[in-house]
Design an enzyme around this catalytic site. Sequence first.
Site, short mmCIF file in Angstrom:
data_model
loop_
_atom_site.label_atom_id
_atom_site.label_comp_id
_atom_site.label_asym_id
_atom_site.label_seq_id
_atom_site.Cartn_x
_atom_site.Cartn_y
_atom_site.Cartn_z
CE LYS A 97 6.88 2.99 -1.24
NZ LYS A 97 5.90 1.98 -0.80
CB VAL A 152 -0.87 0.02 1.28
CG1 VAL A 152 -1.60 1.33 1.42
CG2 VAL A 152 -1.83 -1.17 1.31
CB THR A 171 0.84 -1.07 -10.65
OG1 THR A 171 1.42 0.08 -10.02
CG2 THR A 171 1.85 -2.22 -10.63
CE1 TYR A 231 7.61 6.69 -5.52
CE2 TYR A 231 9.22 6.91 -3.76
CZ TYR A 231 8.15 6.24 -4.33
OH TYR A 231 7.62 5.13 -3.72
CB ALA A 287 1.74 10.96 -1.86
P1 NAD Z 1 -1.53 -0.61 -6.91
O1 NAD Z 1 -2.22 0.66 -7.24
O2 NAD Z 1 -1.94 -1.82 -7.62
O3 NAD Z 1 -1.56 -0.89 -5.34
C1 NAD Z 1 -1.61 0.14 -4.39
C2 NAD Z 1 -2.62 -0.28 -3.36
O4 NAD Z 1 -2.66 0.64 -2.28
C3 NAD Z 1 -4.06 -0.36 -3.92
O5 NAD Z 1 -4.55 -1.65 -3.72
C4 NAD Z 1 -4.81 0.65 -3.09
O6 NAD Z 1 -6.14 0.25 -2.85
C5 NAD Z 1 -3.99 0.64 -1.83
N1 NAD Z 1 -4.23 1.79 -0.96
C6 NAD Z 1 -3.93 3.10 -1.15
N2 NAD Z 1 -4.38 3.84 -0.13
C7 NAD Z 1 -4.99 2.98 0.74
C8 NAD Z 1 -5.68 3.13 1.97
N3 NAD Z 1 -5.85 4.34 2.54
N4 NAD Z 1 -6.18 2.03 2.59
C9 NAD Z 1 -6.02 0.80 2.02
N5 NAD Z 1 -5.38 0.60 0.86
C10 NAD Z 1 -4.88 1.68 0.22
O7 NAD Z 1 0.04 -0.31 -7.16
P2 NAD Z 1 1.35 -1.17 -6.84
O8 NAD Z 1 2.39 -0.59 -7.75
O9 NAD Z 1 1.04 -2.59 -6.87
O10 NAD Z 1 1.73 -0.68 -5.37
C11 NAD Z 1 1.89 -1.56 -4.28
C12 NAD Z 1 3.13 -1.20 -3.48
O11 NAD Z 1 4.28 -1.41 -4.28
C13 NAD Z 1 3.19 0.24 -3.01
O12 NAD Z 1 3.73 0.27 -1.69
C14 NAD Z 1 4.18 0.85 -3.96
O13 NAD Z 1 4.85 1.96 -3.39
C15 NAD Z 1 5.13 -0.30 -4.14
N6 NAD Z 1 6.01 -0.21 -5.29
C16 NAD Z 1 5.50 0.00 -6.53
C17 NAD Z 1 6.37 0.08 -7.62
C18 NAD Z 1 5.86 0.34 -9.01
O14 NAD Z 1 6.63 0.81 -9.85
N7 NAD Z 1 4.61 0.02 -9.32
C19 NAD Z 1 7.76 -0.06 -7.41
C20 NAD Z 1 8.23 -0.28 -6.12
C21 NAD Z 1 7.35 -0.35 -5.06
O1 0WE Z 2 5.38 4.05 -4.84
C1 0WE Z 2 5.08 4.26 -6.00
C2 0WE Z 2 3.84 5.06 -6.33
C3 0WE Z 2 3.02 5.38 -5.14
C4 0WE Z 2 1.89 6.34 -5.37
C5 0WE Z 2 1.23 6.49 -6.58
C6 0WE Z 2 0.17 7.39 -6.69
C7 0WE Z 2 -0.54 7.66 -7.98
C8 0WE Z 2 -1.96 8.11 -7.74
C9 0WE Z 2 1.50 7.10 -4.30
N1 0WE Z 2 0.48 7.99 -4.39
C10 0WE Z 2 -0.19 8.13 -5.55
N2 0WE Z 2 -1.22 9.04 -5.60
C11 0WE Z 2 -2.07 9.11 -6.63
O2 0WE Z 2 -2.98 9.96 -6.65
N3 0WE Z 2 5.90 3.81 -6.99
C12 0WE Z 2 7.15 3.18 -6.62
C13 0WE Z 2 5.62 3.96 -8.43
C14 0WE Z 2 6.22 5.26 -8.85
O3 0WE Z 2 5.58 6.42 -8.67
C15 0WE Z 2 6.41 7.43 -9.12
C16 0WE Z 2 7.61 6.88 -9.58
C17 0WE Z 2 7.50 5.48 -9.40
C18 0WE Z 2 8.52 4.45 -9.72
C19 0WE Z 2 6.21 8.80 -9.12
C20 0WE Z 2 7.21 9.62 -9.63
C21 0WE Z 2 8.40 9.09 -10.07
C22 0WE Z 2 8.61 7.71 -10.06
#
Ligand code: NAD
Ligand code: 0WE
Length: 258
Positions: free
Chosen positions: A164, A92, A195, A157, A95
């Site tokens: 993080k 999860v 995602t 970011y 921001a």
């Molecule tokens: P995703 O959008 O599929 O998952 C994010 C999840 O966070 C969603 O299921 C959403 O419902 C949940 N969430 C947000 N606010 C919430 C709240 N208040 N209560 C309950 N759930 C809430 O995207 P993802 O990329 O699978 O993200 C999952 C994790 O992986 C995050 O911690 C993200 O930072 C991390 N991550 C993502 C990437 C990337 O590039 N996609 C890379 C490294 C780490």
């Molecule tokens: O952790 C993340 C993304 C987390 C995230 C994504 C959103 C999009 C929608 C947190 N908050 C929000 N709020 C929203 O309204 N990542 C690791 C994926 C990610 O996000 C970036 C990255 C990468 C990688 C944002 C800027 C630059 C790189």
Amino acid sequence: MGFLQGKRALIVGLASNRSIAWGIARAMSEQGAELAFTYQNEKLASRVVDMAGQLGSSLTLPCDVSSDGEIDQLFSSLGEQWDGLDILVHSVAFAPREQLVGSYLDAVTREGFQIAHDVSAYSFAALGKGARPMMQGRNGAMLTLSYLGAVRALPNYNVMGPAKASLEANVRYMAQSVGPEGIRVNGLSAGPIKTLAAAGISGFRGMLEQHADAAPLRRNVTIDEVGNVAAFLCSDLASGITGEITYVDAGFNTIALG
Ligand code: NAD
Ligand code: 0WE
């Protein structure tokens, strides 16, 4: 027999079939784990119920992690269904969208900082507190998902970087706190993956390309590769690993001037 046979895992953070949580759920299911899922709100409920069903799970519960009441309710409902819990997966982050655009000091606000830290970092400790009583006497494991922005500054970011960093420090303090009970706590730092959380982030596609070009493996990682490492870290195969952040990023974090 899978290496998670007989284990019960609660997965928090499933939103779509592109979610990292989905890769983790699939990998854990393949290794024999029994799964339960939460969904953030009613809008996501039917999708999560459907995906849970695909992995033979009918245990889906609501939980917005910004609410202590919903977290309490989650574990009291889970406790009615399961007499114990082996694995907690926290996948999860959030921001407010405007936080993730432009120069950090232009974008950051007290409220944006607070929300990012609450939902993305504190929530892991909050869920850990809730899971802890159900994990007694069974070699439990907790896992969260991080990103390189915790330890390096990169464009856009922004406040998610400090959030993080806090999450990764949480991993170490939680590991120290529950280690004496035999519970392990780890982080998995994934490379960028397209995602929902990445959708609509301007320039994300270019970032994926740059990442693939520079990474030693010359490609990006998949949710299945992240899932396999998550399954390992939460299994007894990783019984000696706790407080650690493991990178699953095709090697990107290890190079410079790639
Ligand atoms: P995703 O959008 O599929 O998952 C994010 C999840 O966070 C969603 O299921 C959403 O419902 C949940 N969430 C947000 N606010 C919430 C709240 N208040 N209560 C309950 N759930 C809430 O995207 P993802 O990329 O699978 O993200 C999952 C994790 O992986 C995050 O911690 C993200 O930072 C991390 N991550 C993502 C990437 C990337 O590039 N996609 C890379 C490294 C780490
Ligand atoms: O952790 C993340 C993304 C987390 C995230 C994504 C959103 C999009 C929608 C947190 N908050 C929000 N709020 C929203 O309204 N990542 C690791 C994926 C990610 O996000 C970036 C990255 C990468 C990688 C944002 C800027 C630059 C790189």
